[in-house]
Design a protein around this motif. Structure first.
Motif, PDB file in Angstrom:
ATOM      1  N   TYR A 230       0.821  -1.210   0.000  1.00 27.54           N
ATOM      2  CA  TYR A 230       0.000   0.000   0.000  1.00 27.54           C
ATOM      3  C   TYR A 230       0.856   1.261   0.000  1.00 27.54           C
ATOM      4  CZ  TYR A 230       0.609   0.515   5.140  1.00 27.54           C
ATOM      5  OH  TYR A 230       1.102   0.686   6.416  1.00 27.54           O
ATOM      6  N   GLY A 231       0.245   2.323  -0.553  1.00 30.32           N
ATOM      7  CA  GLY A 231       0.898   3.626  -0.561  1.00 30.32           C
ATOM      8  C   GLY A 231       2.101   3.721  -1.467  1.00 30.32           C
ATOM      9  N   ASN A 232       2.227   2.813  -2.439  1.00 33.43           N
ATOM     10  CA  ASN A 232       3.397   2.789  -3.325  1.00 33.43           C
ATOM     11  C   ASN A 232       3.110   3.468  -4.655  1.00 33.43           C
ATOM     12  OD1 ASN A 232       5.231   0.755  -1.775  1.00 33.43           O
ATOM     13  ND2 ASN A 232       3.234  -0.265  -1.910  1.00 33.43           N
ATOM     14  N   ILE A 233       4.172   3.978  -5.273  1.00 29.67           N
ATOM     15  CA  ILE A 233       4.143   4.481  -6.644  1.00 29.67           C
ATOM     16  C   ILE A 233       4.856   3.467  -7.526  1.00 29.67           C
ATOM     17  CG2 ILE A 233       5.050   6.247  -8.206  1.00 29.67           C
ATOM     18  CD1 ILE A 233       4.740   8.240  -5.895  1.00 29.67           C
ATOM     19  N   PHE A 234       4.203   3.059  -8.611  1.00 30.84           N
ATOM     20  CA  PHE A 234       4.791   2.133  -9.566  1.00 30.84           C
ATOM     21  C   PHE A 234       4.812   2.780 -10.949  1.00 30.84           C
ATOM     22  CE2 PHE A 234       2.560  -0.599  -6.450  1.00 30.84           C
ATOM     23  CZ  PHE A 234       3.626  -1.353  -6.001  1.00 30.84           C
ATOM     24  N   PHE A 235       5.966   2.754 -11.582  1.00 31.15           N
ATOM     25  CA  PHE A 235       6.039   3.165 -12.984  1.00 31.15           C
ATOM     26  C   PHE A 235       6.866   2.135 -13.732  1.00 31.15           C
ATOM     27  CE2 PHE A 235       8.419   5.217 -16.466  1.00 31.15           C
ATOM     28  CZ  PHE A 235       7.344   5.484 -17.306  1.00 31.15           C
ATOM     29  N   VAL A 236       6.282   1.576 -14.793  1.00 36.49           N
ATOM     30  CA  VAL A 236       6.961   0.589 -15.630  1.00 36.49           C
ATOM     31  C   VAL A 236       6.907   1.084 -17.066  1.00 36.49           C
ATOM     32  CG1 VAL A 236       7.019  -1.801 -16.411  1.00 36.49           C
ATOM     33  CG2 VAL A 236       6.290  -1.272 -14.068  1.00 36.49           C
ATOM     34  N   LYS A 237       8.072   1.422 -17.615  1.00 33.93           N
ATOM     35  CA  LYS A 237       8.108   1.942 -18.977  1.00 33.93           C
ATOM     36  C   LYS A 237       7.943   0.836 -19.995  1.00 33.93           C
ATOM     37  CE  LYS A 237      10.807   4.831 -22.125  1.00 33.93           C
ATOM     38  NZ  LYS A 237      12.039   5.635 -22.287  1.00 33.93           N
ATOM     39  N   SER A 238       8.572  -0.310 -19.756  1.00 33.21           N
ATOM     40  CA  SER A 238       8.449  -1.443 -20.673  1.00 33.21           C
ATOM     41  C   SER A 238       8.925  -2.687 -19.954  1.00 33.21           C
ATOM     42  CB  SER A 238       9.266  -1.215 -21.949  1.00 33.21           C
ATOM     43  OG  SER A 238      10.654  -1.189 -21.644  1.00 33.21           O
ATOM     44  N   GLY A 239       8.785  -3.826 -20.593  1.00 32.99           N
ATOM     45  CA  GLY A 239       9.383  -5.048 -20.064  1.00 32.99           C
ATOM     46  C   GLY A 239       8.503  -5.771 -19.077  1.00 32.99           C
ATOM     47  N   ALA A 240       8.445  -5.284 -17.847  1.00 32.67           N
ATOM     48  CA  ALA A 240       7.764  -5.999 -16.768  1.00 32.67           C
ATOM     49  C   ALA A 240       6.265  -6.033 -17.021  1.00 32.67           C
ATOM     50  CB  ALA A 240       8.076  -5.357 -15.421  1.00 32.67           C
ATOM     51  N   GLY A 241       5.776  -7.116 -17.594  1.00 29.71           N
ATOM     52  CA  GLY A 241       4.380  -7.204 -17.983  1.00 29.71           C
ATOM     53  C   GLY A 241       3.443  -7.557 -16.856  1.00 29.71           C
ATOM     54  N   GLN A 242       3.999  -7.890 -15.684  1.00 27.70           N
ATOM     55  CA  GLN A 242       3.165  -8.198 -14.535  1.00 27.70           C
ATOM     56  C   GLN A 242       3.543  -7.255 -13.403  1.00 27.70           C
ATOM     57  OE1 GLN A 242       4.016 -12.287 -13.840  1.00 27.70           O
ATOM     58  NE2 GLN A 242       2.711 -13.036 -15.494  1.00 27.70           N
ATOM     59  N   LEU A 243       2.533  -6.579 -12.868  1.00 28.53           N
ATOM     60  CA  LEU A 243       2.792  -5.696 -11.745  1.00 28.53           C
ATOM     61  C   LEU A 243       3.097  -6.511 -10.492  1.00 28.53           C
ATOM     62  CD1 LEU A 243       2.855  -2.792 -10.668  1.00 28.53           C
ATOM     63  CD2 LEU A 243       0.420  -3.009 -10.185  1.00 28.53           C
ATOM     64  N   ILE A 244       2.238  -7.462 -10.167  1.00 26.96           N
ATOM     65  CA  ILE A 244       2.444  -8.287  -8.976  1.00 26.96           C
ATOM     66  C   ILE A 244       2.104  -9.742  -9.304  1.00 26.96           C
ATOM     67  CG2 ILE A 244       1.684  -8.777  -6.618  1.00 26.96           C
ATOM     68  CD1 ILE A 244       1.167  -5.860  -6.213  1.00 26.96           C
ATOM     69  N   HIS A 245       3.059 -10.628  -9.023  1.00 25.87           N
ATOM     70  CA  HIS A 245       2.799 -12.064  -9.050  1.00 25.87           C
ATOM     71  C   HIS A 245       2.558 -12.500  -7.612  1.00 25.87           C
ATOM     72  CE1 HIS A 245       4.435 -16.415  -9.516  1.00 25.87           C
ATOM     73  NE2 HIS A 245       3.138 -16.379  -9.810  1.00 25.87           N
ATOM     74  N   PHE A 246       1.437 -13.181  -7.365  1.00 26.96           N
ATOM     75  CA  PHE A 246       1.041 -13.504  -6.000  1.00 26.96           C
ATOM     76  C   PHE A 246       0.553 -14.937  -5.950  1.00 26.96           C
ATOM     77  CE2 PHE A 246      -2.007 -13.446  -2.408  1.00 26.96           C
ATOM     78  CZ  PHE A 246      -1.178 -12.968  -1.407  1.00 26.96           C
ATOM     79  N   ASN A 247       1.459 -15.868  -5.690  1.00 30.52           N
ATOM     80  CA  ASN A 247       1.089 -17.276  -5.549  1.00 30.52           C
ATOM     81  C   ASN A 247       2.327 -18.058  -5.143  1.00 30.52           C
ATOM     82  OD1 ASN A 247       0.289 -20.000  -5.907  1.00 30.52           O
ATOM     83  ND2 ASN A 247      -1.237 -19.427  -7.411  1.00 30.52           N
ATOM     84  N   GLY A 248       2.878 -18.832  -6.066  1.00 28.35           N
ATOM     85  CA  GLY A 248       4.076 -19.612  -5.820  1.00 28.35           C
ATOM     86  C   GLY A 248       4.714 -19.944  -7.142  1.00 28.35           C
ATOM     87  N   ASP A 249       5.958 -20.414  -7.122  1.00 28.39           N
ATOM     88  CA  ASP A 249       6.574 -20.779  -8.397  1.00 28.39           C
ATOM     89  C   ASP A 249       7.425 -22.038  -8.310  1.00 28.39           C
ATOM     90  OD1 ASP A 249       8.811 -19.810  -7.067  1.00 28.39           O
ATOM     91  OD2 ASP A 249       9.099 -18.086  -8.367  1.00 28.39           O
ATOM     92  N   HIS A 250       7.215 -22.852  -7.272  1.00 25.18           N
ATOM     93  CA  HIS A 250       7.947 -24.109  -7.182  1.00 25.18           C
ATOM     94  C   HIS A 250       7.035 -25.283  -6.851  1.00 25.18           C
ATOM     95  CE1 HIS A 250      11.557 -21.571  -7.128  1.00 25.18           C
ATOM     96  NE2 HIS A 250      12.210 -22.655  -7.439  1.00 25.18           N
ATOM     97  N   SER A 251       5.765 -25.176  -7.205  1.00 25.23           N
ATOM     98  CA  SER A 251       4.825 -26.301  -7.115  1.00 25.23           C
ATOM     99  C   SER A 251       4.708 -26.848  -5.701  1.00 25.23           C
ATOM    100  CB  SER A 251       5.266 -27.430  -8.066  1.00 25.23           C
ATOM    101  OG  SER A 251       5.446 -26.939  -9.354  1.00 25.23           O
TER     102      SER A 251
END
Length: 863
Positions: free
Chosen positions: A651-672
């Motif tokens: 919360y309370g954050n500023i996000f700016f993405v000019k290019s590249g990062a197509g996901q703002l937040i990944h929220f789960n897991g990545d190792h099964s």
């Protein structure tokens, strides 16, 4: 397109659940959403052949209907093996074939000729459930479910239910290794019965535990300038382990006490007054008023000379707290210690030590070990290390290029999991760390490091090992690394050109002795991290500790365009990311990577959050890696208590993405890993984001490889309140249709506003993803239309603006802003941690003035 031909169909209805290995165990007072799957007709597939990539013909006899949703099993067509993960819609049929929409990524070498197609929903098959509870404790639990009309009902309901444990019992583990049996004295049976075939049902045992309460507060010790202002203000956070009720009551004592904004929230906002001295802030649990923790604010003798240093960091007073009882160490060309490497940081014989470092450049790396004797505390930390800025506001520099360190520092070759040499410029380590659970702080505890520039720990730069051999830093080397320890604070640091800016890691290979937690990363300027020439393993902030606060930082991109890391990657529990300025602009050192924030599962310490990892699985014959059978005393209730802490705040954050990062937040897991190690609830509020990436996704609640994983026991939930998201025309809110979202007064660009017209069919043109129908999503029953598991989808909660409602760089509202007086009052869990501060374009925090304004910045920001 896939062309399928199927034979003999059988009307089979099965209701199944996928609980954790030892079943569901929760804390008293908790609410969890449980899903079941209702499977219908099964068509046997006898043969199929590939005609082109993504197209296949399967020989059988077809009985499915257009609009049916099916899952394939046994064809070995998926990237990760069998295609038993994903849902496909039947779009056409003939007497001998049917067509499903979506791509298949198959492995030609692993093709099998036979399999089955299982109907998940469609004609004559609702997938609905009648929910009930059974057993002598049924009155101590309650259920809430909805039907397809969004009315609350336990009959003809959707195949998910919220279950609340209103009482707790005693939880214990019986049996022996390989045959352990966790139990609770407060257990109920959750029963889901198919509406389509009432003879088919599933019974899910569900147990509730009581647990001991423990309170944590961080940061634990902070030196502040007097007179208030940005350099005299501190946001202190509490956590309550062992209770669903996270409320605390704050009190303040001591001559240095200024003001507290309030005393009844999870956090406390302290502002210094004009009197030098200490102020002790104590947080006492409402759930158990015998349990508390505290922090010490030291108010220095001077006012801040500036709000931000020349290096873009929060200033730190260069003076000794007179209440410290340990030794003062001065580092500088004319001091007793001419280099940091000479400091006896492995031989501190009592707490309350202070290190002051003069301006200059030091080609050294250091290790901070636990005290030789004595017990550290917020009043008397292990060490407070402060870099003294020069007259222009430049910080002392630790330069990893050609750096040397003390001969006693742990060597990378000796222990890669915990070593410091080659791993970090400033490193926390505990040589005797292999120990089982104990309730006190893990050492080295209560460490403060602030006011330094740390740079150049990455591949291509060389150093000398403790034994005098030449070596090269690597792509995972960190500016600052914690291998173990509680209550560590990294504050006002410039971290530049390291593999990882920070790396904090609770590694269960050290048992509880490897714990890292209650860590604070604050007021720092972090950039230019990540692997050179690609790679996804390094990040500006890489946090695998538990209960970490990342606040008031400027974080601005990666090393080169091929770097695939994240701005912030977290693998912990109960993490808080607030009031940061997180940007990337595709210039050297500030490239965007693949994700802005990556919040994923506990990877290195699953043996203290997964019950099956803590006590061992069925048939296991050795204690290795499973603490319980070796005598660890945390116990089953302690593990369940940590599972219940999986609530993250952004919360309370500023996000700016000019290019590249197509996901703002990944929220789960990545190792099964098991659901209990993955993320659970994300509270995302009062943020402002601008994403200039075609097809950008706000949230990805999927797993890697297109969600090629079994249906989890519990799906992630995202709560969105009072945000502004300025995205591209084809952007979407969700990556997968399994995302469970609650919306409350969020503003979008008009051309990217997600639809609220129900039913929501999950089509990209609506602002919601459609990847449920191909490789993108593990299925849960009736997840389409999306509005069945979304809350708050109304014109009052999904707002839009035709022109950008904030100034490009400052993010201040423009003119007569449409976001004015639109923010609504937040209730529930997030309300206990309110928005108090905002970060401005100069990189320091100021007070929020107007909470009726959507987004991260209001008109009161001093720019």
């Amino acid at each position: 397109m896939i062309f399928v031909t199927a034979v003999a169909h059988a009307q089979v209805v099965a209701v199944t659940a996928n609980p954790p290995q030892y079943g569901y165990f929760v804390l008293k007072g908790s609410t969890h959403r449980i899903h079941v799957t209702v499977s219908g007709e099964v068509d046997t597939i006898t043969a199929w052949s590939e005609s082109s990539a993504g197209t296949a013909t399967i020989t059988a006899t077809n009985t499915l209907s257009v609009g049916d949703i099916v899952r394939f099993d046994g064809l070995s067509m998926g990237r990760a093996g069998d295609l038993n993960c994903c849902a496909y819609t039947v779009t056409a049929r003939t007497p001998t074939s049917f067509t499903v929409a979506g791509k298949l990524f198959y492995d030609q070498a692993r093709i099998a000729d036979s399999g089955k197609a299982t109907k998940l929903s469609g004609a004559g098959f609702s997938g609905l459930i009648n929910w009930s509870l059974s057993g002598p404790n049924a009155n101590n639990f309650s259920l809430s479910a909805i039907n397809s009309g969004h009315s609350y009902s336990l009959t003809n309901a959707e195949p998910w239910v919220d279950i609340t444990a209103n009482a707790g019992g005693t939880c214990s583990v019986g049996g022996t290794l390989g045959k352990y049996k966790p139990t609770s004295t407060m257990t109920v049976n959750l029963v889901g019965t198919s509406v389509d075939d009432p003879t088919k049902s599933v019974t899910i045992p569900y147990g509730a535990c009581g647990a001991k309460v423990q309170v944590f507060v961080a940061p634990s010790y902070i030196p502040l300038f007097k007179g208030g202002g940005p350099a005299g203000t501190e946001n202190v956070q509490s956590w309550v382990l062992g209770a669903i009720d996270q409320r605390v009551t704050w009190s303040a004592s001591g001559p240095g006490c200024g003001t507290l904004a309030d005393t009844n929230m999870r956090d406390a906002l302290f502002t210094s007054g004009n009197t030098q001295g200490r102020c002790t802030l104590t947080a006492t649990s409402v759930a158990d008023n015998t349990k508390s923790d505290h922090a010490v604010m030291y108010v220095a003798s001077t006012n801040a000379p500036y709000n931000v240093t020349a290096r873009g960091t929060k200033p730190v007073p260069c003076e000794v707290d007179p209440a410290m009882k340990g030794k003062l160490y001065r580092v500088g060309a004319t001091r007793e210690y001419t280099s940091p490497a000479a400091l006896p940081l492995n031989a501190l014989h009592s707490p309350g030590n202070t290190v002051l470092i003069d301006p200059g450049t030091y080609h050294n790396y250091i290790e901070i070990d636990p005290l030789v004797s004595g017990t550290p505390s917020p009043e008397q930390p292990t060490v407070v290390m402060i870099g003294c800025a020069d007259s222009n506001g430049n910080l002392p520099v630790f330069d990893a290029a050609n750096a040397t360190g003390a001969s006693w520092i742990s060597n990378e070759v000796a222990d890669g999991n915990s070593a410091c040499s080659g791993q970090a410029v400033i490193c926390m380590w505990h040589p005797g760390s292999y120990s089982y659970y104990f309730p006190g702080p893990v050492q080295p505890a209560y460490v403060f490091v602030g006011g330094l520039t740390i740079q150049n720990a990455r591949n291509g730069y060389h150093f000398t090992t403790p034994n005098g051999s030449p070596a090269t830093w690597n792509g995972f080397s960190a500016c600052v690394r914690s291998n173990m320890g509680s209550y560590q604070t990294f504050y006002g640091l410039e971290l530049n050109n390291c593999g990882n800016g920070t790396f904090t890691d609770f590694n269960g290979n050290h048992s509880w002795g490897g714990f890292v937690g209650a860590t604070t990363i604050e007021g720092s300027n972090i950039y230019n991290a990540g692997f050179a020439n690609g790679g996804t393993g390094s990040h500006n902030v890489y946090a695998q500790g538990w209960m970490e606060v990342i606040q008031g930082n400027t974080i601005s991109g990666q090393y080169d365009p091929a770097a695939g890391g994240a701005q912030i990657k977290l693998r912990g529990v109960a993490d808080i990311i607030r009031n940061n300025r997180i940007t990337c602009n595709d210039t050297p050192g500030h490239y965007c990577g693949t994700r802005t924030i990556d919040l994923v599962e506990v990877q290195d310490a699953p043996n203290y959050i997964l019950l099956e990892a803590y006590i061992g699985g069925a048939g296991q014959t050795a204690c290795s890696g499973t603490p319980f059978c070796s005598g660890d005393t945390m116990g089953m209730s302690g593990v369940i208590a940590w599972q219940e802490m999986r609530n993250d705040l952004v919360y309370g954050n500023i996000f700016f993405v000019k290019s590249g990062a197509g996901q703002l937040i990944h929220f789960n897991g990545d190792h099964s890993m098991s659901t209990a190690a993955n993320r659970r609830n994300l509270y995302y509020y009062s943020n402002t984001s601008k994403i200039n990436v075609n097809g950008a996704q706000m949230f990805d609640t999927g797993q890697p490889g297109g969600n090629l994983l079994p249906v989890p026991a519990e799906w992630q939930q995202v709560y969105m309140y009072n945000n502004i998201h300025w995205g591209p025309r084809d952007g979407v809110v969700n990556r997968t249709t399994t995302q469970i979202t609650t919306m409350q007064t969020n503003m979008f660009s008009a051309h990217a506003k997600p639809t609220t017209t129900t039913p929501i069919p999950a089509e990209d043109s609506t602002g919601w993803t459609s990847v449920w129908s191909n490789l993108g999503g593990t299925y849960f029953q009736n997840m389409v239309p999306l509005d069945l598991h979304m809350t708050g989808l109304s014109s009052a909660n999904v707002l839009s603006a035709t022109t950008q409602p904030f100034v490009e760089n400052t993010y201040l509202p423009v003119g007569n802003p449409p976001q004015k007086e639109k923010a609504s009052t937040i209730t529930g869990f997030a309300a206990l941690t309110p928005v108090r501060l905002q970060i401005n374009s100069s990189g320091y925090l100021v007070l929020r003035q107007d909470l009726t304004v959507l987004g991260a910045v209001d008109s009161g920001a001093a720019q």
